[in-house]
Each structure stands twice: as structure tokens, then as C-alpha cells.
Motif scaffolding. Structure first.
Motif, PDB file in Angstrom:
ATOM      1  N   TRP A  54       0.836  -1.209   0.000  1.00 51.85           N
ATOM      2  CA  TRP A  54       0.000   0.000   0.000  1.00 51.85           C
ATOM      3  C   TRP A  54       0.875   1.264   0.000  1.00 51.85           C
ATOM      4  N   TYR A  56       1.943   3.226  -2.236  1.00 53.72           N
ATOM      5  CA  TYR A  56       1.570   4.320  -3.133  1.00 53.72           C
ATOM      6  C   TYR A  56       0.172   4.864  -2.863  1.00 53.72           C
ATOM      7  N   THR A  57      -0.552   4.263  -1.933  1.00 56.78           N
ATOM      8  CA  THR A  57      -1.953   4.642  -1.735  1.00 56.78           C
ATOM      9  C   THR A  57      -2.228   4.906  -0.269  1.00 56.78           C
ATOM     10  N   ASN A  58      -2.617   6.139   0.018  1.00 59.58           N
ATOM     11  CA  ASN A  58      -2.913   6.569   1.376  1.00 59.58           C
ATOM     12  C   ASN A  58      -4.426   6.721   1.522  1.00 59.58           C
ATOM     13  N   VAL A  59      -5.022   5.904   2.375  1.00 64.22           N
ATOM     14  CA  VAL A  59      -6.476   5.932   2.550  1.00 64.22           C
ATOM     15  C   VAL A  59      -6.885   6.763   3.760  1.00 64.22           C
ATOM     16  N   TYR A 261     -15.117   6.654  -2.576  1.00 64.33           N
ATOM     17  CA  TYR A 261     -13.961   5.822  -2.234  1.00 64.33           C
ATOM     18  C   TYR A 261     -14.336   4.368  -2.519  1.00 64.33           C
ATOM     19  N   LEU A 287     -10.801   8.009  -4.985  1.00 64.20           N
ATOM     20  CA  LEU A 287      -9.727   7.097  -4.647  1.00 64.20           C
ATOM     21  C   LEU A 287     -10.265   5.682  -4.823  1.00 64.20           C
ATOM     22  N   ARG A 289      -9.197   1.467  -5.376  1.00 63.78           N
ATOM     23  CA  ARG A 289      -8.179   0.415  -5.296  1.00 63.78           C
ATOM     24  C   ARG A 289      -8.823  -0.913  -5.704  1.00 63.78           C
ATOM     25  N   HIS A 315      -7.202   9.107  -7.915  1.00 65.14           N
ATOM     26  CA  HIS A 315      -6.124   8.186  -7.565  1.00 65.14           C
ATOM     27  C   HIS A 315      -6.666   6.779  -7.808  1.00 65.14           C
ATOM     28  N   ASP A 317      -5.597   2.768  -8.097  1.00 67.54           N
ATOM     29  CA  ASP A 317      -4.554   1.806  -7.736  1.00 67.54           C
ATOM     30  C   ASP A 317      -5.002   0.404  -8.149  1.00 67.54           C
TER      31      ASP A 317
END
Length: 462
Positions: A54, A56-59, A261, A287, A289, A315, A317
């Protein structure tokens, strides 16, 4: 290991109030699974960039709000005409609204009686012994915080079982809709294709308010029912089991609200000689993912294709993992991303070849196109090979449009702007053309066209 955050503690505190309404309350094995998940989530919280997968991805933005499940008793305010525009013609359709199955909105006429298709809540009530064998077997609670979160909180979902030797004449669409702001749609799906079965399943994620708004540079357009975009959380986990010599193709189209999200995890177990293909199209969400993890048995085949398009500050991912456990497995993977404005695209692809998996043949490719100076693409392909008789490789590209190609088109009397539009569309359309279901292909193509300037691209040519 991460530590619990204030937000995860708030979710855990609310859980006891929500638990009585969750499905499967009378099943001790499910309650044990949920309690284990709750304990792990309470201790770890949501994933953190400190975790390698994770990074590269900040939740953290998700933790600033407390999203809550929508009660099943709440009226499902979905316009039938609008919903119909998202339901594929020539497909069976199961509709989930705000995390709850809606039989009234679903279309199942003509489905063979031997095929089981129902809500997860009904499946837990009618087939608990079958669900116990599969729920939580393709992915474990300790995988990461979102898995534990989904296991503890899932309100409903879908159960699809295609028995041995059954070949479905039409695809099955799992249509997930979110209707309001600050909602939490947490669903768990189980898809089983027994030995020698053949099926196609389509997962579609949409929002009532409109899935996409035009970027500042003009590379997109609103394509749904209008209204103000809502912030909400989708957390969906799908476990897939493909039997020996079975053939299953799964499509995912994520076109959620531009403030939403999204976490969507798909976890696959393939038996001997099983064939599985996944086509992932990620367009919406602020965002988003996606996890796609597959475990391959002897001579199993796995194909992963993906297209992710980002604009504004999106973003997106994508995390894939293929584990070759036995010999003679074949895997092919190609993901392509197009980022505009200040969007950020992430691809982390990992192929693991176990010591016993001799004669493995695996190829992975990730290509990224940046349309602005502020767009970003992070890519991390990984090969872990513990066998000595294999054929494996990977490739990565990140860049802008080829100036030589633009010049070539200009030399053929095409202006520069149109040339750029044509090349951008051609880059993305390669992945759309891999979709062989005509109605789905046309639906995805329409969404791709709304995200790019259409000047110079004649739809009648496609």
C-alpha cells in the motif's frame, strides 16, 4: 503491522449496534469469522502506506469520515429507467442497492434451475453448509485491513454457483448501486464454477448521482443522471472458485461517483486445468483500489487485463498477484493506464512461481500514458521465481504520446489536436476490444469516449 486509528476505533465502537442486523447471526462459524475480522481490524485499522503493498496509496481520507451502512428498511430510491440503461440486454442481472440485494430490480427470467443465483443473506439462510466451505477460503482476514473490515461488516452480497458441465448461454451481471452521501456499501460475493462449467460474470459499480464529471482540461463529460457527486465508501470482496477444466470470465466495470472511495478485491482459486480471465475497467472514484489475486493449480491458465483512466485528482490503484503453485501453468497480464490533469495511477503486479511450479509460462506488461505534466504513474512489477525451468518476463513503460506518431498523422493532413486524440483513444481502445460481449463492449466504449476529446474519433468506425 499498522496500529488502530481513531476512525477504526469509531467503527469498532459502532459495530455492536450494527451486528444484530447483519446476515448469518444464527451461524456460529460465521460469527467466529466476523469476530476474528473485527479483532484484526480493531488492532490494525485500515491499510497504511507503511505496508509495502500500500506504499503508493494513502487511505487516510477515508478515516476522516464515519461512513455508515444503509438500513435495508430504507426505501431504495432508484429510478427504474435510469437503472435499465446500466443493465445489459441479453444478460441476467442481479441488483444490489446500498449494500442490499433487490429482487424487484433484478432480472433472472430464464435462468436454468440448476444454477444457483441469490443474495448472500438468502444463501446463508438456505445453504449455510455450502457457504461455510467457501466463505473466507480464497482470502483471509489477515491479508489487510479492508479484508477484515469487509468480513466483519458485510451487509449482503451475491452467491453464484454454476454446477458441473453447465454452460451458461448468457452472462450474469452483478450490478452494485449506491444512492446517497456518506453511505457505506459493504458486500461479499461468492462465485463458483464447478468442473467443466463455463460462465461469464460482470461486476458493475455505479452511483445514482452521476459517475464522472468533466475534467478541467475538457477530457471528460458527465455521463449519468446528473446531480451533485456524493462521497461514500464501497468495500466489496468477491471470492472465486474455478473447478477442474472449468472456464470462467469475469469483468469489472467501476464507474462510481467522482467523490467516492472504492475498494474492490477479487480473489481466485483455480483447480487443475482451470481457465480464468479477468477484465478490469477502472474509471470512477476519487480514490479507487482494486486487488486481483489468483492461485493456480496444475496447468491452470490465468489472463488479467486492465484499463484505468484518471483525470482531475483521481487516484486509481491496481494490485495484482498471480501465484503459480503447480507445474505447466500459464499466465498473461496487460494493464494500461491513461492519466490526465493531476491524476495518479498505480500498478503493482506480482507473479510468484513456487518451487514445484516447473514449466511455468508467465508474461506481465504495464503501459502508462501521461497527458499532462502534473499526471503521475507509479508502477512496480515483481517476479519471484523459485523454480528453475520457467519462462517468465515483464515490461513497463511510462511516457507521453510519441511525437513521431503525431508528426506522421500531421503529414497526412490531420491537425495536431486531432492526432493526439486519435492516438490516445487507440492506446486505450486496445483493452476495450478484448471484451467479446457486444453489449458490454459498447457500454465500456461509450464511457471511454466520454473521457477523451472525441474530435477525430468517428464512433461509426469502431
Amino acid at each position: 503491522m499498522t496500529t488502530a486509528t481513531t476512525s477504526s476505533s469509531r467503527y469498532a465502537a459502532e459495530y455492536q449496534n450494527l451486528a444484530p442486523a447483519l446476515p448469518g447471526q444464527a451461524l456460529p462459524w460465521l460469527q467466529a469469522l466476523r469476530q476474528d475480522a473485527l479483532a484484526k481490524f480493531s488492532a490494525q485499522g485500515f491499510p497504511s502506506p507503511r505496508e509495502e503493498e500500500w506504499r503508493y496509496t494513502n487511505v487516510a481520507a477515508i478515516e476522516k469520515k464515519l461512513f455508515m451502512p444503509v438500513s435495508q428498511a430504507k426505501p431504495q430510491a432508484v429510478n427504474a429507467a435510469w437503472l435499465k440503461s446500466h443493465q445489459l440486454q441479453g444478460a441476467w442481472s442481479l441488483v444490489v442497492v446500498d449494500g442490499h440485494f433487490s429482487a424487484e430490480l433484478s432480472v433472472l427470467a430464464g435462468l436454468p434451475e440448476v444454477v444457483t443465483v441469490m443474495s448472500m443473506a438468502d444463501a446463508l439462510a438456505q445453504h449455510p453448509e455450502k457457504l461455510e466451505k467457501f466463505l473466507g477460503q480464497a482470502v483471509k482476514n489477515e491479508e489487510h485491513g479492508f479484508i477484515a473490515f469487509n468480513t466483519a461488516w458485510f451487509t449482503d452480497g451475491l452467491f453464484v454457483h454454476v454446477p458441473a458441465k453447465q454452460v451458461l448461454a448468457k452472462p450474469i451481471q452483478l450490478l452494485h448501486v449506491v444512492t446517497g452521501a456518506d453511505a457505506m456499501a459493504t458486500t461479499r460475493n461468492i462465485i463458483i464454477a464447478d468442473a467443466l462449467a463455463e460462465a461469464q460474470v460482470i461486476e458493475t459499480f455505479i452511483a445514482r448521482d452521476g459517475v464522472y464529471a468533466a475534467s478541467q482540461s475538457g477530457t471528460g463529460a458527465a455521463i449519468a443522471s446528473g446531480g451533485v457527486a456524493n462521497a461514500y465508501l464501497t468495500a466489496a470482496v468477491t471470492e472465486v472458485f474455478v473447478g477442474a477444466n472449468a472456464d470462467l470470465t469475469l469483468y469489472k466495470v467501476q464507474s462510481e461517483s467522482e467523490k467516492a472511495y472504492h475498494f474492490g478485491g477479487i480473489y481466485i482459486k483455480q483447480d487443475r486445468d482451470a481457465r480464468f480471465a479477468h477484465h478490469n475497467f477502472a474509471f470512477g472514484g476519487l480514490l479507487a483500489r482494486s486487488d486481483i489475486h489468483a492461485d493456480l493449480d496444475h496447468a491452470a491458465e490465468c489472463e488479467l487485463n486492465g484499463l484505468y483512466l484518471g483525470a482531475k485528482r483521481q487516484h486509481i490503484d491496481n494490485h495484482t498477484r498471480i501465484i503459480h503453485l503447480k507445474p505447466h501453468g500459464i499466465s498473461r497480464e496487460i494493464y494500461k493506464g491513461v492519466m490526465d490533469d493531476r491524476a495518479r495511477g498505480v500498478f503493482q503486479g506480482r507473479v510468484i512461481v513456487a518451487q514445484d511450479a516447473q514449466k511455468t509460462d508467465s508474461q506481465m506488461n504495464n503501459r502508462n500514458l501521461l497527458l499532462s505534466d502534473d499526471a503521475e504513474a507509479d508502477t512496480k512489477p515483481q517476479l519471484e521465481i523459485y523454480a528453475d525451468d520457467v519462462k517468465c518476463g515483464h515490461g513497463v513503460t511510462v511516457g507521453q504520446l510519441d511525437e513521431k506518431s503525431i508528426f506522421y498523422l500531421q503529414s497526412r493532413c490531420v491537425d495536431e489536436e486531432t492526432a493526439r486524440n486519435m492516438l490516445t483513444f487507440a492506446f486505450a481502445n486496445e483493452m476495450v476490444d478484448k471484451v467479446k460481449i457486444k453489449g458490454l463492449h459498447d457500454m465500456i466504449l461509450e464511457q471511454v469516449l466520454t473521457r477523451f476529446p472525441q474530435e477525430g474519433v468517428n464512433k461509426e468506425w469502431l
